[in-house]
Design a protein around this motif. Structure first.
Motif, PDB file in Angstrom:
ATOM      1  N   ILE A   1     -31.697 -27.074 -39.479  1.00  0.00           N
ATOM      2  CA  ILE A   1     -30.521 -26.389 -38.940  1.00  0.00           C
ATOM      3  C   ILE A   1     -29.630 -25.928 -40.082  1.00  0.00           C
ATOM      4  CG2 ILE A   1     -30.603 -27.764 -36.839  1.00  0.00           C
ATOM      5  CD1 ILE A   1     -28.069 -29.240 -37.896  1.00  0.00           C
ATOM      6  N   ARG A   2     -28.803 -24.927 -39.780  1.00  0.00           N
ATOM      7  CA  ARG A   2     -27.791 -24.452 -40.726  1.00  0.00           C
ATOM      8  C   ARG A   2     -26.410 -24.644 -40.115  1.00  0.00           C
ATOM      9  NH1 ARG A   2     -28.963 -18.937 -40.759  1.00  0.00           N
ATOM     10  NH2 ARG A   2     -30.888 -19.149 -39.552  1.00  0.00           N
ATOM     11  N   LEU A   3     -25.499 -25.198 -40.890  1.00  0.00           N
ATOM     12  CA  LEU A   3     -24.132 -25.465 -40.450  1.00  0.00           C
ATOM     13  C   LEU A   3     -23.151 -24.713 -41.342  1.00  0.00           C
ATOM     14  CD1 LEU A   3     -24.355 -29.340 -39.900  1.00  0.00           C
ATOM     15  CD2 LEU A   3     -24.604 -27.537 -38.168  1.00  0.00           C
ATOM     16  N   SER A   4     -22.023 -24.310 -40.761  1.00  0.00           N
ATOM     17  CA  SER A   4     -21.055 -23.509 -41.501  1.00  0.00           C
ATOM     18  C   SER A   4     -19.644 -24.070 -41.369  1.00  0.00           C
ATOM     19  CB  SER A   4     -21.060 -22.065 -40.985  1.00  0.00           C
ATOM     20  OG  SER A   4     -20.059 -21.298 -41.621  1.00  0.00           O
ATOM     21  N   ASN A   5     -18.928 -24.061 -42.500  1.00  0.00           N
ATOM     22  CA  ASN A   5     -17.500 -24.358 -42.535  1.00  0.00           C
ATOM     23  C   ASN A   5     -16.753 -23.143 -43.077  1.00  0.00           C
ATOM     24  OD1 ASN A   5     -15.166 -25.958 -42.259  1.00  0.00           O
ATOM     25  ND2 ASN A   5     -15.314 -26.714 -44.359  1.00  0.00           N
ATOM     26  N   ARG A   6     -17.256 -21.958 -42.708  1.00  0.00           N
ATOM     27  CA  ARG A   6     -16.757 -20.720 -43.292  1.00  0.00           C
ATOM     28  C   ARG A   6     -15.267 -20.509 -43.045  1.00  0.00           C
ATOM     29  NH1 ARG A   6     -20.054 -15.900 -41.120  1.00  0.00           N
ATOM     30  NH2 ARG A   6     -21.648 -17.445 -41.593  1.00  0.00           N
ATOM     31  N   TYR A   7     -14.794 -20.912 -41.860  1.00  0.00           N
ATOM     32  CA  TYR A   7     -13.395 -20.667 -41.516  1.00  0.00           C
ATOM     33  C   TYR A   7     -12.599 -21.969 -41.376  1.00  0.00           C
ATOM     34  CZ  TYR A   7     -15.343 -16.071 -40.567  1.00  0.00           C
ATOM     35  OH  TYR A   7     -15.994 -14.866 -40.690  1.00  0.00           O
ATOM     36  N   GLY A   8     -13.100 -23.030 -41.961  1.00  0.00           N
ATOM     37  CA  GLY A   8     -12.375 -24.291 -41.928  1.00  0.00           C
ATOM     38  C   GLY A   8     -11.195 -24.300 -42.878  1.00  0.00           C
ATOM     39  N   THR A   9     -10.322 -25.293 -42.705  1.00  0.00           N
ATOM     40  CA  THR A   9      -9.143 -25.417 -43.579  1.00  0.00           C
ATOM     41  C   THR A   9      -9.260 -26.595 -44.524  1.00  0.00           C
ATOM     42  OG1 THR A   9      -8.022 -26.712 -41.856  1.00  0.00           O
ATOM     43  CG2 THR A   9      -7.629 -24.328 -41.882  1.00  0.00           C
ATOM     44  N   SER A  10     -10.317 -27.388 -44.389  1.00  0.00           N
ATOM     45  CA  SER A  10     -10.550 -28.534 -45.262  1.00  0.00           C
ATOM     46  C   SER A  10     -12.047 -28.803 -45.294  1.00  0.00           C
ATOM     47  CB  SER A  10      -9.797 -29.773 -44.754  1.00  0.00           C
ATOM     48  OG  SER A  10     -10.240 -30.119 -43.447  1.00  0.00           O
ATOM     49  N   PRO A  11     -12.543 -29.551 -46.296  1.00  0.00           N
ATOM     50  CA  PRO A  11     -13.969 -29.885 -46.328  1.00  0.00           C
ATOM     51  C   PRO A  11     -14.402 -30.553 -45.023  1.00  0.00           C
ATOM     52  CG  PRO A  11     -12.950 -30.454 -48.402  1.00  0.00           C
ATOM     53  CD  PRO A  11     -11.832 -30.087 -47.476  1.00  0.00           C
ATOM     54  N   LEU A  12     -15.574 -30.185 -44.527  1.00  0.00           N
ATOM     55  CA  LEU A  12     -16.080 -30.697 -43.258  1.00  0.00           C
ATOM     56  C   LEU A  12     -17.054 -31.840 -43.515  1.00  0.00           C
ATOM     57  CD1 LEU A  12     -16.454 -30.476 -40.151  1.00  0.00           C
ATOM     58  CD2 LEU A  12     -18.342 -28.869 -40.636  1.00  0.00           C
ATOM     59  N   ARG A  13     -16.695 -33.023 -43.051  1.00  0.00           N
ATOM     60  CA  ARG A  13     -17.570 -34.182 -43.176  1.00  0.00           C
ATOM     61  C   ARG A  13     -18.391 -34.332 -41.907  1.00  0.00           C
ATOM     62  NH1 ARG A  13     -20.288 -37.223 -46.834  1.00  0.00           N
ATOM     63  NH2 ARG A  13     -20.562 -39.387 -46.128  1.00  0.00           N
ATOM     64  N   VAL A  14     -19.700 -34.101 -42.012  1.00  0.00           N
ATOM     65  CA  VAL A  14     -20.626 -34.318 -40.905  1.00  0.00           C
ATOM     66  C   VAL A  14     -21.226 -35.702 -41.094  1.00  0.00           C
ATOM     67  CG1 VAL A  14     -22.637 -33.451 -39.677  1.00  0.00           C
ATOM     68  CG2 VAL A  14     -21.114 -31.843 -40.850  1.00  0.00           C
ATOM     69  N   THR A  15     -20.834 -36.636 -40.243  1.00  0.00           N
ATOM     70  CA  THR A  15     -21.292 -38.017 -40.395  1.00  0.00           C
ATOM     71  C   THR A  15     -22.786 -38.142 -40.179  1.00  0.00           C
ATOM     72  OG1 THR A  15     -19.144 -38.683 -39.512  1.00  0.00           O
ATOM     73  CG2 THR A  15     -20.830 -40.396 -39.682  1.00  0.00           C
TER      74      THR A  15
END
Length: 444
Positions: free
Chosen positions: A88-102
């Motif tokens: 799978i591919r995941l994106s944090n392109r429009y996030g405001t902080s680093p995305l932690r995927v547990t």
């Protein structure tokens, strides 16, 4: 981005940028880059993502603005072609902080939020169970061994132990997404997810397959459908997979042609104009949403209806301005996409712009006034000029004449009533099928 800047990009800078593009943004490891270079992976499902958007009466509620905390999100997607391995591919392109995927899992979907027992596979990211995605970036999981056939449905479950902040997402999924408290990645039942649903996709931007499965070992690449709400599937039945790219995938399966078909449509999207609600322009997102798709072979472009229909409209929703565009500007933007595709060796099919007479883009009273003056509304004049160029210029590698496929024979400027989704602009399930049938499989 200003309209003048977009026109410059369409005229040449886009082509130069994508020719230099190596691998999709966020390729996690050197081994994955090697896999892409050797053509191992094929995109079998995708969603084009955009900024978080508050819930609204038109699209309904979504979870993008608050995001998630100590919650599991289960998303069911139907793939187009199969393989023995999945990532799978995941994106944090429009996030405001680093995305932690547990953590994350993939499984064969059953009914609703349930998955088939014994099919759950834990996903790893560069051999780790968790991953952190920087702001503006994407990442790709390692391969999971799970046999997938064409048109199978998969359930991807993401768990976020901490707070994610606002979520990069795709608002109108036309599919049900499920949410549960706590870590439910390995839960095969639907009970934990009862009552917590949304019709959006979150962070998940792609599913790829590799390896052999049955008679689908010799995949011939992926077709990307680029467009707006019509490509996205607005007007078709929720959870029925009746968007035109879905029905095109079904045609390819019936024809024994092992190709992926992925959807790069965003509701409200424009060829030239960026929007915080409706995504970056097609010109702007062409490199990432089309040319960076693993195994891309062909792109079908259906863009320009919103540029025409919203021209000079007030910014009612706070989503960005809507300048009036000319046929010449739209044609030059299409030419930029053609050059960009050809620079990467990708075939490009031009789709004619679909009818909208009587819709809110061309109300009946405007048509009556124009016809009384011996003319047609200005928006229709632009649509006709662009469609004539698409059909006759020979600049696209092939043409999908969606306009004629959907038009009412008695009134070619309007959509046939049996294809109308209810607003004289968006096709229903039957209209989506007519669009899929208008594509010559031999030209893909």
């Amino acid at each position: 981005m200003s309209l003048s800047t977009v026109r410059i990009l369409a005229a040449g800078a886009v082509a130069a940028a994508v020719v230099a593009l190596g691998v999709p943004a966020g390729a996690a490891t050197a081994s994955e880059a090697t896999s892409l270079a050797t053509g191992r992976w094929t995109s079998t499902w995708s969603a084009s993502l955009h900024h978080p958007t508050p819930s609204n009466d038109w699209q309904g509620s979504n979870w993008s603005v608050p995001g998630f905390t100590d919650q599991s999100v289960r998303q069911v997607v139907r793939v187009s072609t199969g393989g023995s391995q999945v990532r799978i591919r995941l994106s944090n392109r429009y996030g405001t902080s680093p995305l932690r995927v547990t953590g994350a899992t993939v499984a064969k979907a059953a009914t609703g939020a349930a998955v088939r027992p014994g099919t759950v596979r834990q996903l790893r990211f560069d051999r780790s169970r968790s991953t952190t995605i920087p702001v503006g970036q994407e990442t790709t999981s390692d391969a999971a061994m799970i046999p997938v056939g064409p048109l199978d449905s998969l359930a991807v479950t993401l768990y976020f132990a901490g707070s994610t902040g606002p979520a990069t997402f795709h608002e109108l999924a036309l599919a049900t997404t499920y949410r549960a408290q706590g870590d439910r990645r390995f839960d095969p039942s639907a009970s934990a997810f009862a009552g917590e649903t949304s019709h959006s996709w979150y962070y998940l931007t792609g599913v790829d397959v590799a390896g052999r499965t049955g008679g689908w070992a010799g995949r011939h690449g992926t077709v990307v459908a680029l467009g707006d709400s019509i490509t996205e599937g607005y007007g078709s039945t929720v959870d029925a997979n009746n968007r035109y790219p879905d029905q095109l995938a079904e045609r390819l399966v019936r024809a024994g042609r092992p190709m992926g078909v992925v959807n790069a449509g965003i509701g409200g999207n424009k060829l030239l104009g960026d929007s915080t609600c409706f995504g970056a322009s097609a010109v702007e997102r062409f490199a990432n949403d089309v040319l960076a798709q693993p195994g891309v072979r062909t792109v079908v472009v259906l863009e320009g209806v919103n540029d025409i229909g919203t021209g000079d409209m007030p910014d009612y929703l706070g989503c960005g301005a809507s300048p009036t565009v000319t046929a010449a500007q739209l044609i030059e933007a299409h030419r930029g996409l053609i050059r960009a595709a050809h620079g990467r060796g990708v075939r490009i099919v031009g789709a004619t712009l679909t009818p909208f007479k009587g819709s809110f883009y061309a109300p009946a009273e405007e048509w009556e006034a124009a016809e009384n003056a011996g003319s047609v509304p200005a928006a229709e004049q632009v649509r006709d000029a662009v469609n004539t160029w698409i059909r006759t210029s020979g600049e696209y590698d092939a043409v999908a004449d969606f306009d004629r496929a959907l038009a009412d024979p008695a009134d070619p400027d309007a959509m046939r009533a049996t294809y109308d989704g209810g607003d004289k602009l968006h096709p229903n399930d039957a209209g989506m099928n007519a669009m899929a049938n208008a594509i010559d499989l031999g030209r893909l």
